[in-house]
Scaffold this active site. Structure first.
Site, PDB file in Angstrom:
ATOM      1  N   LEU A   1       0.829  -1.205   0.000  1.00 22.23           N
ATOM      2  CA  LEU A   1       0.000   0.000   0.000  1.00 22.23           C
ATOM      3  C   LEU A   1       0.867   1.260   0.000  1.00 22.23           C
ATOM      4  O   LEU A   1       1.874   1.340   0.704  1.00 22.23           O
ATOM      5  CB  LEU A   1      -0.892   0.004   1.251  1.00 22.23           C
ATOM      6  CG  LEU A   1      -1.820   1.209   1.413  1.00 22.23           C
ATOM      7  CD1 LEU A   1      -2.893   1.208   0.334  1.00 22.23           C
ATOM      8  CD2 LEU A   1      -2.449   1.199   2.794  1.00 22.23           C
ATOM      9  N   HIS A   2       0.465   2.228  -0.784  1.00 22.22           N
ATOM     10  CA  HIS A   2       1.130   3.531  -0.788  1.00 22.22           C
ATOM     11  C   HIS A   2       0.150   4.575  -1.308  1.00 22.22           C
ATOM     12  O   HIS A   2      -0.663   4.302  -2.176  1.00 22.22           O
ATOM     13  CB  HIS A   2       2.407   3.509  -1.635  1.00 22.22           C
ATOM     14  CG  HIS A   2       2.210   3.053  -3.047  1.00 22.22           C
ATOM     15  ND1 HIS A   2       2.034   1.716  -3.381  1.00 22.22           N
ATOM     16  CD2 HIS A   2       2.146   3.734  -4.203  1.00 22.22           C
ATOM     17  CE1 HIS A   2       1.888   1.609  -4.694  1.00 22.22           C
ATOM     18  NE2 HIS A   2       1.943   2.830  -5.219  1.00 22.22           N
ATOM     19  N   GLN A   3       0.218   5.750  -0.703  1.00 22.15           N
ATOM     20  CA  GLN A   3      -0.633   6.866  -1.118  1.00 22.15           C
ATOM     21  C   GLN A   3       0.219   7.909  -1.817  1.00 22.15           C
ATOM     22  O   GLN A   3       1.242   8.327  -1.294  1.00 22.15           O
ATOM     23  CB  GLN A   3      -1.346   7.508   0.069  1.00 22.15           C
ATOM     24  CG  GLN A   3      -2.075   8.790  -0.326  1.00 22.15           C
ATOM     25  CD  GLN A   3      -3.296   9.030   0.489  1.00 22.15           C
ATOM     26  OE1 GLN A   3      -4.346   8.520   0.166  1.00 22.15           O
ATOM     27  NE2 GLN A   3      -3.156   9.799   1.549  1.00 22.15           N
TER      28      GLN A   3
END
Length: 186
Positions: free
Chosen positions: A142-144
Protein backbone atom coordinates in the site's frame (compact mmCIF):
# COMPACT_ATOMS: atom_id res chain seq x y z
CA UNK A 1 -6.22 8.78 -52.91
CA UNK A 2 -3.94 11.62 -51.77
CA UNK A 3 -0.30 12.18 -52.56
CA UNK A 4 0.64 10.90 -49.08
CA UNK A 5 -0.92 7.47 -49.55
CA UNK A 6 2.19 6.39 -51.45
CA UNK A 7 5.65 7.90 -51.03
CA UNK A 8 6.77 9.97 -53.94
CA UNK A 9 10.23 10.97 -55.03
CA UNK A 10 9.69 14.32 -53.25
CA UNK A 11 8.75 12.56 -49.98
CA UNK A 12 11.92 10.44 -50.04
CA UNK A 13 14.07 13.53 -50.43
CA UNK A 14 12.92 14.64 -46.95
CA UNK A 15 14.61 11.71 -45.17
CA UNK A 16 17.17 13.12 -42.74
CA UNK A 17 15.84 16.67 -42.97
CA UNK A 18 15.29 18.13 -39.46
CA UNK A 19 11.61 18.20 -38.54
CA UNK A 20 11.71 21.22 -36.24
CA UNK A 21 11.05 19.21 -33.07
CA UNK A 22 13.32 19.36 -30.04
CA UNK A 23 13.95 16.09 -28.25
CA UNK A 24 13.93 15.57 -24.50
CA UNK A 25 15.78 12.31 -23.95
CA UNK A 26 15.03 10.49 -20.70
CA UNK A 27 17.02 7.25 -20.90
CA UNK A 28 16.86 6.80 -17.11
CA UNK A 29 13.18 5.89 -17.52
CA UNK A 30 14.13 2.72 -19.43
CA UNK A 31 14.79 1.12 -16.03
CA UNK A 32 11.08 1.58 -15.33
CA UNK A 33 9.92 0.56 -18.81
CA UNK A 34 12.07 -2.56 -19.20
CA UNK A 35 13.11 -3.33 -15.64
CA UNK A 36 11.95 -6.11 -13.42
CA UNK A 37 8.62 -5.58 -11.74
CA UNK A 38 8.44 -5.66 -7.94
CA UNK A 39 7.34 -8.98 -6.55
CA UNK A 40 4.21 -9.51 -4.49
CA UNK A 41 6.37 -10.74 -1.64
CA UNK A 42 7.73 -8.63 1.18
CA UNK A 43 11.47 -8.10 1.31
CA UNK A 44 14.06 -7.54 -1.40
CA UNK A 45 11.54 -7.64 -4.26
CA UNK A 46 9.45 -4.81 -2.80
CA UNK A 47 10.88 -1.30 -3.11
CA UNK A 48 8.81 -0.10 -0.14
CA UNK A 49 10.17 -2.83 2.10
CA UNK A 50 13.78 -2.12 1.04
CA UNK A 51 13.77 1.71 1.21
CA UNK A 52 13.55 2.00 5.04
CA UNK A 53 16.66 -0.22 5.38
CA UNK A 54 18.73 2.41 3.56
CA UNK A 55 19.88 5.82 4.75
CA UNK A 56 17.45 8.67 4.17
CA UNK A 57 19.29 10.17 1.18
CA UNK A 58 20.01 6.81 -0.48
CA UNK A 59 16.48 5.48 0.13
CA UNK A 60 14.91 8.85 -0.81
CA UNK A 61 13.16 8.85 2.57
CA UNK A 62 11.68 12.23 3.50
CA UNK A 63 10.35 11.29 6.94
CA UNK A 64 10.20 8.20 9.16
CA UNK A 65 7.32 7.68 11.55
CA UNK A 66 6.56 4.86 13.98
CA UNK A 67 4.41 2.73 11.64
CA UNK A 68 4.65 4.58 8.32
CA UNK A 69 7.17 6.59 6.30
CA UNK A 70 7.27 9.09 3.42
CA UNK A 71 9.46 8.47 0.37
CA UNK A 72 10.04 10.28 -2.92
CA UNK A 73 8.44 8.61 -5.93
CA UNK A 74 11.31 7.30 -8.08
CA UNK A 75 9.20 7.90 -11.21
CA UNK A 76 7.33 11.11 -10.28
CA UNK A 77 4.36 12.59 -12.08
CA UNK A 78 5.48 16.01 -10.88
CA UNK A 79 8.36 17.53 -8.94
CA UNK A 80 7.95 16.76 -5.23
CA UNK A 81 5.73 13.68 -5.77
CA UNK A 82 5.91 11.63 -2.55
CA UNK A 83 4.44 8.36 -1.35
CA UNK A 84 3.14 7.62 2.15
CA UNK A 85 3.73 3.94 2.99
CA UNK A 86 3.28 1.67 5.99
CA UNK A 87 6.42 -0.21 7.00
CA UNK A 88 4.33 -3.36 7.10
CA UNK A 89 3.85 -5.12 3.75
CA UNK A 90 0.07 -4.89 3.25
CA UNK A 91 -1.78 -4.28 0.02
CA UNK A 92 -5.11 -2.77 1.02
CA UNK A 93 -6.09 0.28 3.04
CA UNK A 94 -8.54 -1.84 5.02
CA UNK A 95 -5.60 -4.05 6.11
CA UNK A 96 -4.00 -1.20 8.08
CA UNK A 97 -4.28 -1.29 11.86
CA UNK A 98 -5.98 1.66 13.55
CA UNK A 99 -2.57 2.93 14.65
CA UNK A 100 -1.20 2.69 11.09
CA UNK A 101 -4.29 4.40 9.68
CA UNK A 102 -3.87 7.36 12.06
CA UNK A 103 -0.20 7.82 11.18
CA UNK A 104 -0.84 7.24 7.46
CA UNK A 105 -3.34 10.11 7.54
CA UNK A 106 -1.13 12.34 9.71
CA UNK A 107 1.84 11.83 7.37
CA UNK A 108 -0.31 12.64 4.33
CA UNK A 109 -1.28 15.95 5.98
CA UNK A 110 2.35 16.62 6.98
CA UNK A 111 3.50 15.92 3.40
CA UNK A 112 1.03 18.52 2.11
CA UNK A 113 2.29 21.06 4.67
CA UNK A 114 5.94 20.38 3.78
CA UNK A 115 5.21 20.68 0.06
CA UNK A 116 3.35 23.96 0.65
CA UNK A 117 6.33 25.33 2.59
CA UNK A 118 9.02 24.04 0.22
CA UNK A 119 7.49 24.63 -3.21
CA UNK A 120 4.20 26.54 -2.90
CA UNK A 121 2.02 24.39 -5.20
CA UNK A 122 -1.41 25.58 -6.29
CA UNK A 123 -3.10 22.26 -5.54
CA UNK A 124 -2.62 18.54 -4.92
CA UNK A 125 -3.63 15.15 -6.23
CA UNK A 126 -3.98 12.50 -3.52
CA UNK A 127 -4.69 8.89 -4.23
CA UNK A 128 -4.24 5.18 -3.77
CA UNK A 129 -4.48 2.61 -6.54
CA UNK A 130 -5.45 -0.69 -4.95
CA UNK A 131 -4.64 -3.65 -7.18
CA UNK A 132 -2.84 -3.86 -10.50
CA UNK A 133 -6.11 -3.49 -12.41
CA UNK A 134 -6.60 -0.12 -10.67
CA UNK A 135 -3.20 1.09 -11.84
CA UNK A 136 -0.97 0.23 -8.88
CA UNK A 137 2.62 -0.23 -10.05
CA UNK A 138 3.45 -1.90 -6.72
CA UNK A 139 0.12 -3.49 -5.91
CA UNK A 140 1.36 -5.62 -3.02
CA UNK A 141 2.49 -2.75 -0.78
CA UNK A 142 0.00 0.00 0.00
CA UNK A 143 1.13 3.53 -0.79
CA UNK A 144 -0.63 6.87 -1.12
CA UNK A 145 0.45 9.39 -3.74
CA UNK A 146 0.77 13.04 -2.74
CA UNK A 147 1.38 15.00 -5.94
CA UNK A 148 1.85 18.78 -5.92
CA UNK A 149 0.26 20.63 -8.84
CA UNK A 150 0.79 24.08 -10.34
CA UNK A 151 -1.30 25.95 -12.86
CA UNK A 152 0.07 25.07 -16.31
CA UNK A 153 2.22 22.19 -15.06
CA UNK A 154 0.79 19.90 -17.73
CA UNK A 155 1.98 20.57 -21.23
CA UNK A 156 2.12 18.63 -24.48
CA UNK A 157 5.01 16.34 -23.49
CA UNK A 158 3.01 13.80 -21.44
CA UNK A 159 0.34 13.67 -24.13
CA UNK A 160 2.41 13.33 -27.29
CA UNK A 161 5.73 12.01 -25.98
CA UNK A 162 4.85 10.18 -22.76
CA UNK A 163 7.57 12.31 -21.15
CA UNK A 164 7.40 14.55 -18.10
CA UNK A 165 9.87 17.40 -17.72
CA UNK A 166 10.76 17.87 -14.04
CA UNK A 167 12.55 21.02 -12.87
CA UNK A 168 14.25 19.55 -9.78
CA UNK A 169 16.31 16.43 -9.06
CA UNK A 170 14.83 13.84 -6.70
CA UNK A 171 17.69 14.31 -4.23
CA UNK A 172 17.15 18.08 -4.12
CA UNK A 173 13.37 17.72 -3.73
CA UNK A 174 13.89 15.19 -0.91
CA UNK A 175 16.29 17.51 0.91
CA UNK A 176 13.89 20.49 0.59
CA UNK A 177 10.92 18.45 1.85
CA UNK A 178 12.88 16.96 4.75
CA UNK A 179 13.99 20.47 5.77
CA UNK A 180 10.40 21.75 5.54
CA UNK A 181 8.85 18.77 7.39
CA UNK A 182 6.50 20.06 10.12
CA UNK A 183 7.15 19.18 13.72
CA UNK A 184 5.46 16.00 14.87
CA UNK A 185 3.26 18.04 17.21
CA UNK A 186 1.65 20.17 14.48
Amino acid sequence: MTQHDHPTEDDRSLVGVPDGFDRLWTPHRMAYVTGERPSDEAGDGCPFCVAPDKGDAEGLIVHRGETCFVVMNLFPYNAGHVLVCPYRHVSLYIDLTDEETLEFTALTKAAIRALQDSSNPHGFNLGMNQGAVAGAGVAAHLHQHVIPRWGGDMNFLPIVAQTKALPILLEDARAALAAAWPDAGS
